[in-house]
Design a protein around this motif. Sequence first.
Motif, short mmCIF file in Angstrom:
data_model
loop_
_atom_site.label_atom_id
_atom_site.label_comp_id
_atom_site.label_asym_id
_atom_site.label_seq_id
_atom_site.Cartn_x
_atom_site.Cartn_y
_atom_site.Cartn_z
N ALA A 40 -32.67 26.02 -20.24
CA ALA A 40 -32.54 27.38 -20.75
C ALA A 40 -32.29 28.37 -19.64
CB ALA A 40 -33.79 27.75 -21.54
N GLN A 41 -32.79 28.09 -18.43
CA GLN A 41 -32.59 29.00 -17.32
C GLN A 41 -31.15 29.00 -16.84
OE1 GLN A 41 -35.42 27.95 -14.31
NE2 GLN A 41 -37.20 28.31 -15.62
N SER A 42 -30.42 27.93 -17.07
CA SER A 42 -29.05 27.83 -16.58
C SER A 42 -28.03 27.89 -17.71
CB SER A 42 -28.86 26.52 -15.80
OG SER A 42 -29.16 25.41 -16.63
N GLY A 43 -28.44 28.08 -18.93
CA GLY A 43 -27.53 28.14 -20.06
C GLY A 43 -28.26 28.53 -21.32
N ASN A 44 -27.53 28.58 -22.41
CA ASN A 44 -28.10 28.94 -23.70
C ASN A 44 -28.14 27.74 -24.62
OD1 ASN A 44 -28.40 31.71 -23.10
ND2 ASN A 44 -26.22 32.05 -23.51
N ILE A 45 -29.25 27.56 -25.30
CA ILE A 45 -29.40 26.51 -26.30
C ILE A 45 -29.34 27.16 -27.67
CG2 ILE A 45 -30.91 24.71 -27.20
CD1 ILE A 45 -32.11 24.62 -24.32
N ASN A 46 -28.42 26.72 -28.48
CA ASN A 46 -28.22 27.30 -29.81
C ASN A 46 -28.32 26.21 -30.86
OD1 ASN A 46 -27.27 30.06 -28.89
ND2 ASN A 46 -25.74 28.75 -27.90
N GLY A 47 -28.69 26.60 -32.05
CA GLY A 47 -28.76 25.66 -33.16
C GLY A 47 -28.45 26.35 -34.47
N ILE A 48 -28.17 25.55 -35.47
CA ILE A 48 -27.89 26.09 -36.80
C ILE A 48 -28.24 25.04 -37.83
CG2 ILE A 48 -25.47 25.34 -36.76
CD1 ILE A 48 -24.76 27.88 -38.28
N VAL A 49 -28.80 25.46 -38.94
CA VAL A 49 -29.01 24.61 -40.10
C VAL A 49 -28.32 25.29 -41.28
CG1 VAL A 49 -31.13 23.52 -39.31
CG2 VAL A 49 -31.25 25.68 -40.55
N ALA A 50 -27.78 24.49 -42.18
CA ALA A 50 -26.98 25.07 -43.26
C ALA A 50 -27.10 24.24 -44.52
CB ALA A 50 -25.52 25.18 -42.84
N LEU A 51 -26.86 24.89 -45.63
CA LEU A 51 -26.77 24.24 -46.94
C LEU A 51 -25.42 24.61 -47.53
CD1 LEU A 51 -28.28 22.60 -49.15
CD2 LEU A 51 -28.99 24.80 -50.12
N SER A 52 -24.63 23.59 -47.86
CA SER A 52 -23.28 23.81 -48.37
C SER A 52 -23.11 23.13 -49.72
CB SER A 52 -22.23 23.26 -47.41
OG SER A 52 -22.31 23.88 -46.15
N SER A 53 -22.12 23.59 -50.47
CA SER A 53 -21.83 22.98 -51.76
C SER A 53 -20.96 21.73 -51.63
CB SER A 53 -21.11 23.99 -52.67
OG SER A 53 -19.88 24.41 -52.10
N GLN A 54 -20.34 21.54 -50.46
CA GLN A 54 -19.51 20.36 -50.21
C GLN A 54 -19.16 20.32 -48.74
OE1 GLN A 54 -15.53 20.22 -52.03
NE2 GLN A 54 -15.84 18.05 -52.51
N LEU A 55 -18.99 19.12 -48.18
CA LEU A 55 -18.55 18.97 -46.80
C LEU A 55 -17.03 18.81 -46.80
CD1 LEU A 55 -19.54 18.80 -43.88
CD2 LEU A 55 -19.67 16.32 -44.15
N VAL A 56 -16.36 19.69 -46.07
CA VAL A 56 -14.90 19.77 -46.10
C VAL A 56 -14.37 19.66 -44.68
CG1 VAL A 56 -12.92 21.20 -46.76
CG2 VAL A 56 -15.00 21.24 -48.14
N ASP A 57 -13.29 18.92 -44.51
CA ASP A 57 -12.63 18.77 -43.22
C ASP A 57 -11.14 19.00 -43.40
OD1 ASP A 57 -11.76 18.13 -40.72
OD2 ASP A 57 -12.55 16.10 -40.68
N ARG A 58 -10.66 20.14 -42.90
CA ARG A 58 -9.24 20.51 -43.02
C ARG A 58 -8.75 20.37 -44.46
NH1 ARG A 58 -8.62 18.11 -37.51
NH2 ARG A 58 -8.17 19.86 -36.13
N GLY A 59 -9.50 20.93 -45.37
CA GLY A 59 -9.12 20.96 -46.77
C GLY A 59 -9.41 19.72 -47.57
N LEU A 60 -9.84 18.63 -46.91
CA LEU A 60 -10.13 17.38 -47.61
C LEU A 60 -11.63 17.26 -47.87
CD1 LEU A 60 -7.80 14.80 -45.84
CD2 LEU A 60 -7.31 16.36 -47.75
N ALA A 61 -11.98 16.64 -48.98
CA ALA A 61 -13.38 16.45 -49.34
C ALA A 61 -13.96 15.26 -48.60
CB ALA A 61 -13.50 16.23 -50.85
#
Length: 263
Positions: A40-61
């Motif tokens: 943490a002293q030499s960089g930033n630690i980031n995170g995210i949690v999410a709830l989605s209705s569907q997992l999509v990759d370039r328009g594909l399910a």
Amino acid sequence: MQPPSSASPVVTVITQRRHRIHHALVAMAACACLPWPALAQSGNINGIVALSSQLVDRGLAVTSDTAIVQGAVSWTLPSGWAFGVAASTEVRNATPLAETFAQASHTWRMTPDWQFAATAAYYDYPGRGNGAFNRAEGGANWIYRDVLTLGIAAMIPTGGGNHQLRGAADVDFHWPLPWHVSFSAGAGYAQTQVPTYGTYDDEYGSHRYPRGDRVNSYGYGHLGLIWAQGPWRVEVDRVFVDASMREAWLAASPWVATMSWSF
């Protein structure tokens, strides 16, 4: 109101998308064992949690139209380097994971308004297409004031029967509106490897079997609204995909929603 700030490419993949249990557990264990106070002293630690209705990759399910839990952790250095991992799973069926993802990137500031980011990533989809969608990917992105992003990517499938190089190009636009809301739009064109199936009938009924892979070139895009305040973000998108992909039951749902919390 300022345009949305750009976070680590590894973390923001959750809000843009729209890999096996062992891989995810190893990644989580590795993150837990890292000397976080020193990092943490030499960089930033980031995170995210999410709830989605569907997992999509370039328009594909990637998954069916069902609730998806996603999580990502990244480490961003002052030098412009960022490293991270992410995983997603269906709420109703946690095994196998829907997707695991690892990425390294480097960002350079070209002018006060423009940045350039180069990325290398690996995607694994344990429950999708018998590995046909698994791939290694390298990308280049030009970012203007966190409002406009132009990207190109080269992809090498690591699963399926055809490992020829593929390509994709994307453009994404964000514009701030009143009341913590932003307008989002994007469009792209990609080549992807998808599995094909045949059927046969016997005394036990009709059966489906993998018949090979084919390469499809297709266009896709989205229009959406984003509400963001503090660590919270809600995005609703109208997704557009070529009719040929919808006819093949590969396209994402027309509407996709994601709620996320970052830390």
